[in-house]
Design a protein around this motif. Structure first.
Motif, PDB file in Angstrom:
ATOM      1  N   SER A   1       0.631  -0.871   0.045  1.00 16.40           N
ATOM      2  CA  SER A   1      -0.160   0.426  -0.033  1.00 16.40           C
ATOM      3  C   SER A   1       0.860   1.340  -0.192  1.00 16.40           C
ATOM      4  O   SER A   1       0.074   2.372   0.261  1.00 16.40           O
ATOM      5  CB  SER A   1      -1.072  -0.173   1.405  1.00 16.40           C
ATOM      6  OG  SER A   1       0.272  -0.016   2.378  1.00 16.40           O
ATOM      7  N   ASP A   2       2.669   0.874   0.196  1.00 25.42           N
ATOM      8  CA  ASP A   2       2.817   2.603   0.284  1.00 25.42           C
ATOM      9  C   ASP A   2       3.189   2.526  -1.214  1.00 25.42           C
ATOM     10  O   ASP A   2       4.578   3.293  -1.842  1.00 25.42           O
ATOM     11  CB  ASP A   2       4.516   2.275   1.035  1.00 25.42           C
ATOM     12  CG  ASP A   2       4.883   1.475   0.799  1.00 25.42           C
ATOM     13  OD1 ASP A   2       4.371   0.159  -0.538  1.00 25.42           O
ATOM     14  OD2 ASP A   2       5.972   0.720   1.168  1.00 25.42           O
ATOM     15  N   MET A   3       2.763   1.470  -2.613  1.00 26.37           N
ATOM     16  CA  MET A   3       2.887   1.272  -4.217  1.00 26.37           C
ATOM     17  C   MET A   3       4.520   0.915  -4.565  1.00 26.37           C
ATOM     18  O   MET A   3       4.244   1.319  -5.179  1.00 26.37           O
ATOM     19  CB  MET A   3       2.717   3.244  -4.559  1.00 26.37           C
ATOM     20  CG  MET A   3       0.841   3.642  -4.566  1.00 26.37           C
ATOM     21  SD  MET A   3       0.154   3.266  -2.949  1.00 26.37           S
ATOM     22  CE  MET A   3       0.916   5.046  -2.773  1.00 26.37           C
TER      23      MET A   3
ATOM     24  N   THR B   1      14.056  -3.655  -4.679  1.00 20.32           N
ATOM     25  CA  THR B   1      12.997  -3.191  -3.741  1.00 20.32           C
ATOM     26  C   THR B   1      12.482  -2.372  -5.135  1.00 20.32           C
ATOM     27  O   THR B   1      14.406  -0.863  -5.410  1.00 20.32           O
ATOM     28  CB  THR B   1      13.099  -1.965  -2.604  1.00 20.32           C
ATOM     29  OG1 THR B   1      13.540  -2.839  -1.531  1.00 20.32           O
ATOM     30  CG2 THR B   1      12.254  -1.099  -2.438  1.00 20.32           C
ATOM     31  N   ILE B   2      11.258  -1.344  -5.378  1.00 23.43           N
ATOM     32  CA  ILE B   2      10.852  -0.628  -6.467  1.00 23.43           C
ATOM     33  C   ILE B   2      10.118   0.135  -5.694  1.00 23.43           C
ATOM     34  O   ILE B   2       8.817  -0.126  -5.856  1.00 23.43           O
ATOM     35  CB  ILE B   2      10.645  -1.182  -8.163  1.00 23.43           C
ATOM     36  CG1 ILE B   2      11.420  -1.719  -8.709  1.00 23.43           C
ATOM     37  CG2 ILE B   2      10.750  -0.226  -8.997  1.00 23.43           C
ATOM     38  CD1 ILE B   2      11.319  -3.568  -8.125  1.00 23.43           C
ATOM     39  N   PRO B   3      10.833   1.755  -5.480  1.00 23.96           N
ATOM     40  CA  PRO B   3       9.553   2.331  -5.130  1.00 23.96           C
ATOM     41  C   PRO B   3       8.483   3.073  -5.143  1.00 23.96           C
ATOM     42  O   PRO B   3       9.008   3.140  -7.316  1.00 23.96           O
ATOM     43  CB  PRO B   3      10.109   3.357  -3.345  1.00 23.96           C
ATOM     44  CG  PRO B   3      12.107   3.596  -4.822  1.00 23.96           C
ATOM     45  CD  PRO B   3      12.740   2.221  -5.078  1.00 23.96           C
ATOM     46  N   LYS B   4       7.647   3.609  -5.143  1.00 18.22           N
ATOM     47  CA  LYS B   4       6.355   4.671  -5.870  1.00 18.22           C
ATOM     48  C   LYS B   4       6.659   3.902  -7.535  1.00 18.22           C
ATOM     49  O   LYS B   4       6.379   4.847  -7.580  1.00 18.22           O
ATOM     50  CB  LYS B   4       6.958   5.703  -6.015  1.00 18.22           C
ATOM     51  CG  LYS B   4       6.943   6.164  -4.002  1.00 18.22           C
ATOM     52  CD  LYS B   4       5.861   6.436  -2.998  1.00 18.22           C
ATOM     53  CE  LYS B   4       6.170   6.769  -1.973  1.00 18.22           C
ATOM     54  NZ  LYS B   4       4.653   6.469  -1.442  1.00 18.22           N
ATOM     55  N   VAL B   5       6.042   2.922  -6.993  1.00 16.92           N
ATOM     56  CA  VAL B   5       5.685   2.606  -8.828  1.00 16.92           C
ATOM     57  C   VAL B   5       4.379   3.042  -9.277  1.00 16.92           C
ATOM     58  O   VAL B   5       4.370   3.477 -10.388  1.00 16.92           O
ATOM     59  CB  VAL B   5       5.791   1.149  -9.025  1.00 16.92           C
ATOM     60  CG1 VAL B   5       5.273   0.786 -10.378  1.00 16.92           C
ATOM     61  CG2 VAL B   5       6.907   0.452  -7.816  1.00 16.92           C
ATOM     62  N   HIS B   6       3.156   3.454  -8.342  1.00 19.55           N
ATOM     63  CA  HIS B   6       1.911   3.634  -8.852  1.00 19.55           C
ATOM     64  C   HIS B   6       1.403   5.339  -8.057  1.00 19.55           C
ATOM     65  O   HIS B   6       2.098   5.341  -6.682  1.00 19.55           O
ATOM     66  CB  HIS B   6       0.938   2.555  -8.998  1.00 19.55           C
ATOM     67  CG  HIS B   6       1.486   1.099  -9.647  1.00 19.55           C
ATOM     68  ND1 HIS B   6       0.771   1.562 -11.387  1.00 19.55           N
ATOM     69  CD2 HIS B   6       1.829  -0.517  -9.543  1.00 19.55           C
ATOM     70  CE1 HIS B   6       1.138   0.460 -11.771  1.00 19.55           C
ATOM     71  NE2 HIS B   6       2.039  -0.585 -10.760  1.00 19.55           N
ATOM     72  N   ALA B   7       0.321   5.366  -8.594  1.00 23.96           N
ATOM     73  CA  ALA B   7       0.117   6.421  -8.072  1.00 23.96           C
ATOM     74  C   ALA B   7      -0.909   5.882  -6.552  1.00 23.96           C
ATOM     75  O   ALA B   7      -1.030   6.860  -5.639  1.00 23.96           O
ATOM     76  CB  ALA B   7      -0.530   7.700  -8.193  1.00 23.96           C
ATOM     77  N   LEU B   8      -2.270   4.682  -6.842  1.00 27.26           N
ATOM     78  CA  LEU B   8      -2.217   4.138  -6.172  1.00 27.26           C
ATOM     79  C   LEU B   8      -2.034   3.009  -6.284  1.00 27.26           C
ATOM     80  O   LEU B   8      -1.402   2.238  -6.224  1.00 27.26           O
ATOM     81  CB  LEU B   8      -4.086   4.055  -6.894  1.00 27.26           C
ATOM     82  CG  LEU B   8      -4.953   6.303  -7.010  1.00 27.26           C
ATOM     83  CD1 LEU B   8      -5.558   5.302  -7.563  1.00 27.26           C
ATOM     84  CD2 LEU B   8      -4.775   6.284  -5.321  1.00 27.26           C
ATOM     85  N   PRO B   9      -2.519   2.123  -4.881  1.00 30.63           N
ATOM     86  CA  PRO B   9      -2.440   0.980  -4.505  1.00 30.63           C
ATOM     87  C   PRO B   9      -2.088  -0.196  -5.937  1.00 30.63           C
ATOM     88  O   PRO B   9      -3.046  -0.461  -6.230  1.00 30.63           O
ATOM     89  CB  PRO B   9      -3.101   0.941  -3.645  1.00 30.63           C
ATOM     90  CG  PRO B   9      -4.037   1.621  -2.719  1.00 30.63           C
ATOM     91  CD  PRO B   9      -3.824   2.495  -3.920  1.00 30.63           C
ATOM     92  N   ILE B  10      -1.858  -1.387  -5.768  1.00 32.78           N
ATOM     93  CA  ILE B  10      -1.282  -1.708  -6.715  1.00 32.78           C
ATOM     94  C   ILE B  10      -2.506  -3.292  -6.072  1.00 32.78           C
ATOM     95  O   ILE B  10      -1.916  -4.412  -5.298  1.00 32.78           O
ATOM     96  CB  ILE B  10       0.197  -2.638  -6.494  1.00 32.78           C
ATOM     97  CG1 ILE B  10       1.033  -1.026  -6.560  1.00 32.78           C
ATOM     98  CG2 ILE B  10       0.362  -3.839  -7.531  1.00 32.78           C
ATOM     99  CD1 ILE B  10       2.469  -1.904  -6.195  1.00 32.78           C
ATOM    100  N   PRO B  11      -3.011  -3.581  -6.975  1.00 27.91           N
ATOM    101  CA  PRO B  11      -4.395  -4.419  -7.090  1.00 27.91           C
ATOM    102  C   PRO B  11      -3.658  -6.617  -7.028  1.00 27.91           C
ATOM    103  O   PRO B  11      -3.708  -7.271  -6.765  1.00 27.91           O
ATOM    104  CB  PRO B  11      -5.438  -4.737  -7.210  1.00 27.91           C
ATOM    105  CG  PRO B  11      -5.256  -3.197  -8.230  1.00 27.91           C
ATOM    106  CD  PRO B  11      -3.904  -3.087  -8.060  1.00 27.91           C
ATOM    107  N   SER B  12      -2.312  -6.165  -8.640  1.00 31.20           N
ATOM    108  CA  SER B  12      -2.765  -7.198  -9.169  1.00 31.20           C
ATOM    109  C   SER B  12      -0.756  -7.380  -9.366  1.00 31.20           C
ATOM    110  O   SER B  12      -0.264  -6.242  -9.854  1.00 31.20           O
ATOM    111  CB  SER B  12      -2.710  -7.683 -10.112  1.00 31.20           C
ATOM    112  OG  SER B  12      -3.277  -8.904 -10.478  1.00 31.20           O
ATOM    113  N   LEU B  13       0.304  -8.571  -9.234  1.00 30.47           N
ATOM    114  CA  LEU B  13       0.709  -8.647 -10.289  1.00 30.47           C
ATOM    115  C   LEU B  13       0.927  -9.746 -10.499  1.00 30.47           C
ATOM    116  O   LEU B  13       0.964 -11.578 -10.346  1.00 30.47           O
ATOM    117  CB  LEU B  13       2.204  -8.365  -8.972  1.00 30.47           C
ATOM    118  CG  LEU B  13       2.253  -7.370  -7.975  1.00 30.47           C
ATOM    119  CD1 LEU B  13       3.362  -7.694  -6.646  1.00 30.47           C
ATOM    120  CD2 LEU B  13       2.910  -6.387  -8.950  1.00 30.47           C
ATOM    121  N   ALA B  14       2.398  -9.653 -11.576  1.00 34.59           N
ATOM    122  CA  ALA B  14       2.497 -10.720 -12.421  1.00 34.59           C
ATOM    123  C   ALA B  14       4.196 -11.220 -13.315  1.00 34.59           C
ATOM    124  O   ALA B  14       4.315 -10.224 -13.449  1.00 34.59           O
ATOM    125  CB  ALA B  14       1.281 -11.245 -13.648  1.00 34.59           C
TER     126      ALA B  14
END
Length: 341
Positions: free
Chosen positions: A255-257, A272-285
């Motif tokens: 939730s820290d994006m 670690t890849i910080p702040k990838v998005h502006a909103l939380p991430i619901p899915s990864l693959a």
């Protein structure tokens, strides 16, 4: 490390890869008439040009919900999505679809589904006939499902419970309730993943605490369902999880994006890849050979990360060895000085 982010026009709730490594993105505005369409799209990924090229797009019925989950068949050109029916059908008790989770087993002969109503179904594929009657865990929302490598077990989590279910007859073989870590308040389950490759005897679960508490990843021995390792991963609750096909890597979106790629063996954070998005991430693959990790967000962006084949060694260990060596040398000098007096 190559890392780029692309805007895709709609909120994305689930991501995956086809057998030939094309990217699947699915999402939208949900049920209703808010003007944001629900879509499933397939893109070609070009890491050199840092671009996504759309190959296929399928627009869904505007009365249906957005796709909330995806599972790609391991051998065929088939995908299973969790999508709610139209609102009027749901109210009439005619919801034909699955709100949350879909999962194929390793050889693609079984498909499991789990919903917000606590119903878990196990279906034969491709016939989609029930293996056994659907099971309902009343008062629970199914957040995640996964099959063991041999297909004998199905794991399922709600915030409160972890169930281990026999795929032969649907019997609950093990029930684990909210784990209490560090003698504090109970944590909440978020995801579950059986290990792959060299780690097939391990089940990984994510447990989140309250807003300002660190999340933990727990490793369970599948021979007796005892917890064998627990480690904090990141400072904020985990929202998504993905495992590489060879079982070597496990990735978490928070939730820290940010995104963290960890070793499945030790749970050590490798990248670690910080702040990838502006909103939380619901899915990864991960893609098929784990050379790419893709994340998506409801901020209508998709992020593509090139995963290195090897990672730097843990600097903390090196610093510890150097510190011990320094102390040892200091002790020798002290002994020598005392002997000279």
């Amino acid at each position: 490390m190559t890392h780029f982010t692309a805007t895709v026009g709609i909120p994305i709730f689930c991501v995956g890869f086809t057998l030939d490594d094309n990217l699947i993105l699915a999402g939208g505005g949900g049920a209703g008439r808010n003007g944001v369409k629900n879509k499933i799209s397939i893109y070609r990924v070009d890491t050199t040009k840092k671009s996504l090229t759309q190959i296929v797009e399928r627009e869904l019925n505007r009365d249906e919900d957005a796709p909330m989950s995806i599972s790609v068949h391991p051998k065929e050109k088939a995908m299973a999505f969790g999508i709610n029916s139209a609102v009027n059908k749901i109210k009439a008790g005619e919801n034909e679809n699955c709100r949350k989770v879909t999962r194929f087993n390793k050889d693609g002969t079984l498909l499991a589904t789990g919903g917000t109503d606590g119903v878990i179904s196990l279906l034969k594929y491709p016939a989609l006939t029930p293996v056994f009657p659907a099971t309902q865990f009343k008062g629970h929302e199914i957040l995640d499902l996964d099959f063991s490598a041999d297909g004998a077990y199905l794991s399922a989590v709600s915030t409160q419970n972890l169930w281990i279910i026999s795929t032969e007859n649907g019997r609950v073989l093990e029930l684990i309730t909210n784990p209490v870590l560090n003698k504090k308040k109970p944590f909440e389950f978020r995801t579950c993943r059986f290990g792959r490759g060299a780690f097939v005897s391990i089940l990984y679960t994510v447990v989140n605490g309250e807003k300002n508490r660190k999340p933990f990843v727990c490793m369970w021995d599948t021979s007796n369902w005892t917890r064998i390792r627990t480690l904090a991963v990141g400072p904020r609750p985990i929202t998504a999880c993905a495992m590489s096909n060879d079982g070597r890597l496990i990735a978490f979106g928070s939730s820290d994006m940010g995104i963290r790629i960890c070793s499945s063996k030790t749970l050590q954070v490798l990248m670690t890849i910080p702040k990838v998005h502006a909103l939380p991430i619901p899915s990864l693959a991960f893609n098929n050979d784990a050379s790419l990790l893709v994340s998506a967000s409801v901020d209508a962006t998709c992020s593509v990360i090139s995963v290195p084949k090897t990672f730097p060694k843990n600097n903390n260990f090196v610093m510890l060895v150097l510190a011990l060596l320094f102390l040892f040398m200091a002790a020798l000098i002290q002994v020598y000085q005392n002997a000279e007096k």
